[in-house]
Design an enzyme around this catalytic site. Structure first.
Site, PDB file in Angstrom:
ATOM      1  N   ASP A 211       3.693  -6.968  -9.036  1.00  9.85           N
ATOM      2  CA  ASP A 211       2.742  -7.348  -7.970  1.00  9.85           C
ATOM      3  C   ASP A 211       1.439  -6.612  -9.406  1.00  9.85           C
ATOM      4  O   ASP A 211       1.513  -5.988  -9.895  1.00  9.85           O
ATOM      5  CB  ASP A 211       2.737  -5.627  -7.310  1.00  9.85           C
ATOM      6  CG  ASP A 211       1.405  -6.464  -6.049  1.00  9.85           C
ATOM      7  OD1 ASP A 211       1.173  -7.364  -5.697  1.00  9.85           O
ATOM      8  OD2 ASP A 211       0.468  -5.745  -5.969  1.00  9.85           O
TER       9      ASP A 211
ATOM     10  N   ARG B  88      10.243  -8.521  -9.065  1.00 10.96           N
ATOM     11  CA  ARG B  88       8.705  -9.088  -8.489  1.00 10.96           C
ATOM     12  C   ARG B  88       7.544  -8.156  -8.752  1.00 10.96           C
ATOM     13  O   ARG B  88       7.495  -7.476  -7.816  1.00 10.96           O
ATOM     14  CB  ARG B  88       8.610 -10.172  -8.214  1.00 10.96           C
ATOM     15  CG  ARG B  88       7.064 -10.936  -7.698  1.00 10.96           C
ATOM     16  CD  ARG B  88       5.955 -10.185  -6.448  1.00 10.96           C
ATOM     17  NE  ARG B  88       5.246 -10.761  -6.333  1.00 10.96           N
ATOM     18  CZ  ARG B  88       4.327 -10.408  -6.589  1.00 10.96           C
ATOM     19  NH1 ARG B  88       3.899  -8.804  -6.084  1.00 10.96           N
ATOM     20  NH2 ARG B  88       3.325 -10.964  -5.891  1.00 10.96           N
TER      21      ARG B  88
ATOM     22  N   LYS C  51      -1.387  -7.448 -14.203  1.00 13.79           N
ATOM     23  CA  LYS C  51      -2.684  -7.995 -15.002  1.00 13.79           C
ATOM     24  C   LYS C  51      -3.733  -6.230 -15.375  1.00 13.79           C
ATOM     25  O   LYS C  51      -4.733  -6.679 -16.162  1.00 13.79           O
ATOM     26  CB  LYS C  51      -3.263  -9.158 -14.996  1.00 13.79           C
ATOM     27  CG  LYS C  51      -4.301  -9.494 -13.519  1.00 13.79           C
ATOM     28  CD  LYS C  51      -4.848 -10.649 -13.780  1.00 13.79           C
ATOM     29  CE  LYS C  51      -6.076 -10.347 -12.638  1.00 13.79           C
ATOM     30  NZ  LYS C  51      -6.148 -11.356 -11.913  1.00 13.79           N
ATOM     31  N   HIS C  52      -3.645  -5.771 -14.065  1.00 13.86           N
ATOM     32  CA  HIS C  52      -3.815  -4.985 -13.563  1.00 13.86           C
ATOM     33  C   HIS C  52      -3.894  -3.268 -14.834  1.00 13.86           C
ATOM     34  O   HIS C  52      -4.438  -2.272 -14.391  1.00 13.86           O
ATOM     35  CB  HIS C  52      -4.353  -4.543 -12.601  1.00 13.86           C
ATOM     36  CG  HIS C  52      -5.042  -5.806 -11.734  1.00 13.86           C
ATOM     37  ND1 HIS C  52      -6.082  -5.958 -11.806  1.00 13.86           N
ATOM     38  CD2 HIS C  52      -4.433  -7.319 -10.973  1.00 13.86           C
ATOM     39  CE1 HIS C  52      -7.265  -6.833 -11.354  1.00 13.86           C
ATOM     40  NE2 HIS C  52      -5.544  -7.274 -10.662  1.00 13.86           N
TER      41      HIS C  52
ATOM     42  N   ASP D  66      -5.712   3.253  -8.202  1.00 14.23           N
ATOM     43  CA  ASP D  66      -5.508   2.942  -9.434  1.00 14.23           C
ATOM     44  C   ASP D  66      -4.886   3.914 -10.068  1.00 14.23           C
ATOM     45  O   ASP D  66      -5.490   4.878 -10.658  1.00 14.23           O
ATOM     46  CB  ASP D  66      -6.735   2.343  -9.521  1.00 14.23           C
ATOM     47  CG  ASP D  66      -5.929   1.582 -11.157  1.00 14.23           C
ATOM     48  OD1 ASP D  66      -5.688   0.511 -10.098  1.00 14.23           O
ATOM     49  OD2 ASP D  66      -5.727   1.720 -12.012  1.00 14.23           O
TER      50      ASP D  66
ATOM     51  N   GLU E 267       3.460 -10.880 -11.498  1.00 19.41           N
ATOM     52  CA  GLU E 267       2.555 -11.977 -10.467  1.00 19.41           C
ATOM     53  C   GLU E 267       0.889 -11.573 -11.629  1.00 19.41           C
ATOM     54  O   GLU E 267       0.560 -10.432 -11.512  1.00 19.41           O
ATOM     55  CB  GLU E 267       1.745 -11.163  -9.713  1.00 19.41           C
ATOM     56  CG  GLU E 267       1.088 -11.336  -9.278  1.00 19.41           C
ATOM     57  CD  GLU E 267       0.124 -10.742  -8.375  1.00 19.41           C
ATOM     58  OE1 GLU E 267      -0.843 -11.935  -7.217  1.00 19.41           O
ATOM     59  OE2 GLU E 267      -0.171  -9.894  -8.009  1.00 19.41           O
TER      60      GLU E 267
ATOM     61  N   TRP F 260       0.725  -1.294  -0.013  1.00 18.29           N
ATOM     62  CA  TRP F 260      -0.297   0.343   0.050  1.00 18.29           C
ATOM     63  C   TRP F 260       0.603   1.330   0.061  1.00 18.29           C
ATOM     64  O   TRP F 260       1.287   2.328   1.181  1.00 18.29           O
ATOM     65  CB  TRP F 260      -1.082   0.219   1.334  1.00 18.29           C
ATOM     66  CG  TRP F 260      -2.221  -1.417   0.753  1.00 18.29           C
ATOM     67  CD1 TRP F 260      -2.126  -1.579  -0.113  1.00 18.29           C
ATOM     68  CD2 TRP F 260      -2.619  -1.421   2.383  1.00 18.29           C
ATOM     69  NE1 TRP F 260      -3.290  -2.532   0.534  1.00 18.29           N
ATOM     70  CE2 TRP F 260      -3.607  -2.438   2.066  1.00 18.29           C
ATOM     71  CE3 TRP F 260      -2.574  -0.734   3.635  1.00 18.29           C
ATOM     72  CZ2 TRP F 260      -4.393  -2.980   2.923  1.00 18.29           C
ATOM     73  CZ3 TRP F 260      -3.733  -2.027   4.893  1.00 18.29           C
ATOM     74  CH2 TRP F 260      -4.378  -2.546   3.538  1.00 18.29           C
TER      75      TRP F 260
END
Ligand SMILES: *[C@@H]1O[C@H](CO)[C@@H](O)[C@H](O)[C@H]1NC(C)=O
Ligand SMILES: *[C@@H]1O[C@H](CO)[C@@H](O)[C@H](O)[C@H]1NC(C)=O
Ligand SMILES: *[C@@H]1O[C@H](CO)[C@@H](O)[C@H](O)[C@H]1NC(C)=O
Length: 490
Positions: A224, A222, A227-228, A193, A248, A103
């Site tokens: 996170d 890595r 796909k968003h 977002d 991811e 966050w």
């Protein structure tokens, strides 16, 4: 004997005929130990209460990790993956504190709970002194929860609502626009977002990752929630990092995930994971489905599964040992990533037999285990790492040899990845089963060592091998001539 022409050529030359970028190749021979920085180790080796349900910081730090590098290295790992390092939102939300690091509030500051910049550099240096790599988790898709203009003002550098997509919660995961443009979370905690279509934001993020990598001497990232974010954001971001990138992509479908292997070096292979637990959880699990998803990934990912990360557990999913207490099944699952084409990743605590279920229960403090090394699963992991290293040392082409499945039955699965042969079963500790493997290219009469039992067998006159198990344990064979020292040390 079913010996494919391409494999015959590879075996004949024994060259790593790979065209992958150097950084990916360097990572391919590694195995990665994933820690949640807050939960792995306290500085000075102490212990403290840590109740996972409280979702609060428990006190783990970079200095704590440094103190426990012997433990990680003794397990046979030569890379670690740590939690996101940037400053996170403070305070307590419906879902607790930001002890996990996902966050962000200020991407130009570090999360002081984990230590100082000097501490992080010290960790990086300590790893490199052991020829180990540092992988850092990074989040681009979102910042922390935002519910008011004060939340946005506290963000740095994206300190205005206009730097984010207008608030809407993702409701339809089959609508990619929804997935990329709307917010993760719910009414209670919604994650702001980032507007990754804005050119200034893109440039800012690319500059940020380049300095982060340089400042903390990071070897891999890595990423996170990949796909968003729109796919075409990723190639320049990956290039700006200049290092290995693994993303991811939380999805079961190889066709969906495959697209992301064209924009990053690799993905965390969720399609394998989706089949892995159900395959081994009971004796009616579908081992064919596990083999099939891997064959699909080998065909559809840009470089097959090479360069992707493969795991059985992570911080977002219930641990396998929360689903079954059968140690034989657990050992099959722990072993699987170590004879996979991908880079094996072990989530801290699996080696200690941790049994946490859904998040937050799966984020136990490791200091509560005492880091005991004389344990069944610890020994299992050490053996697996040692066998994989011996396979690589015997023949570098191990890393570019696609895994094959010479036997798949209702309860058995053989994985052949020369020079290793692994035999898996889901019958469990009280089950009896046998394997009858044909079609390897071991020379007839080759002496093989079974690395868990340290017993030896000979390949038969047709290149095959039969084996029996009365305890549901996995078996792993390597030519007895390979530099595998583990049995000698027992
Ligand atoms: C916004 O979220 C913070 C925690 O992130 C919380 O303390 C605050 O009460 C929330 N405000 C509103 C108006 O919901
Ligand atoms: C997909 O999601 C977007 C954003 O939420 C929405 O505007 C659009 O109507 C959706 N498309 C379909 C076909 O549902
Ligand atoms: C197991 O998986 C394979 C491959 O996906 C499928 O064809 C088969 O029907 C499944 N078997 C059972 C018993 O579900």
């Amino acid at each position: 004997m079913s010996l494919s022409v391409s494999r015959a050529l590879a075996l004949a030359t024994c060259f790593a005929a790979s065209s992958l970028a150097a950084s990916v190749v360097e990572w391919q021979e590694r195995s990665i130990y994933q820690v949640l920085t807050d939960r792995f180790a306290l500085e000075g080796g102490g212990t403290a209460r840590c109740v996972t349900d409280d979702r609060k910081y428990c006190g783990g730090t970079y200095r704590g990790i440094i103190d426990k590098l012997d433990y990680i290295q003794n397990l046979g790992f030569d890379a670690i993956w740590i939690s996101p390092i940037v400053a996170n939102v403070g305070g307590f939300t419906t879902y607790g504190e930001a002890y996990h690091g996902y966050w962000a509030q200020d991407i130009y500051k570090l999360n002081s709970h984990f230590g100082s910049a000097d501490d992080l550099v010290a960790l990086s240096n300590a790893l490199h002194a052991r020829d180990m790599y540092l992988m850092v988790d990074v989040v681009v898709n979102h910042f922390g929860p935002a519910n008011s203009s004060a939340s946005f003002e506290s963000f740095n550098p994206f300190n205005k609502p206009s730097y984010f997509h207008p608030r809407c919660l993702i409701t339809n995961y089959n609508n990619q626009t929804d997935v990329e443009q709307c917010w993760l979370g719910d009414d209670k905690v919604a994650l702001a977002d980032v507007n990754t279509e804005n050119l200034w934001i893109v440039t800012t993020l690319n500059r940020w990752i380049a300095s982060l990598v340089k400042d903390y001497r990071i070897d891999g990232i890595r990423i996170d929630t990949v796909k968003h974010v729109r796919k075409d954001f990723w190639p320049l971001f990956a290039a700006a990092s200049g290092i290995y990138t693994v993303g991811e992509v939380f999805h079961s479908n190889t066709a969906y995930v495959a697209d992301y292997t064209y924009v990053l070096d690799g993905v965390l292979d969720y399609p394998t994971w989706y089949q892995l637990f159900p395959a081994f959880q009971t004796s009616t699990g579908n081992l064919s489905a596990l083999a099939e998803v891997i064959l699909k990934a080998q065909r559809s990912y840009k470089t097959g599964l090479f360069g992707s990360g493969v795991f059985s557990e992570n911080h977002d999913q219930p641990r396998f040992a929360s689903l079954t207490t059968d140690t034989a099944r657990i050992k099959n699952v722990i072993a699987f990533p170590f004879i996979h084409d991908g880079i094996p990743i072990l989530y801290y605590g699996q080696e200690q037999g941790y049994t946490g279920g859904n998040d937050p229960a799966n984020r136990e403090a490791l200091w509560l285990s005492g880091y005991v090394e004389e344990k069944e699963f610890v020994d299992h992991v050490k053996t697996l790492n040692a066998a994989r290293k011996a396979a690589i040392a015997t023949c570098a082409e191990y890393l570019v040899t696609p895994m094959e499945f010479p036997e798949v039955t209702a309860t058995t699965l053989a994985v052949y990845k020369h020079p290793l042969l692994a035999l898996f079963t889901n019958v469990g500790s009280h089950g009896t089963t046998s394997w009858d493997v044909q079609g390897t290219d071991y020379a007839p009469g080759t002496e093989l060592l079974e690395v868990f039992s340290c017993s030896k067998v000979y390949v038969d006159s047709t290149g095959g091998l039969t084996a029996l198990s009365t305890s549901g344990q996995p078996q792993l064979y390597i030519p007895a001539s390979a530099p595998f020292e583990h049995c000698k040390n027992r």
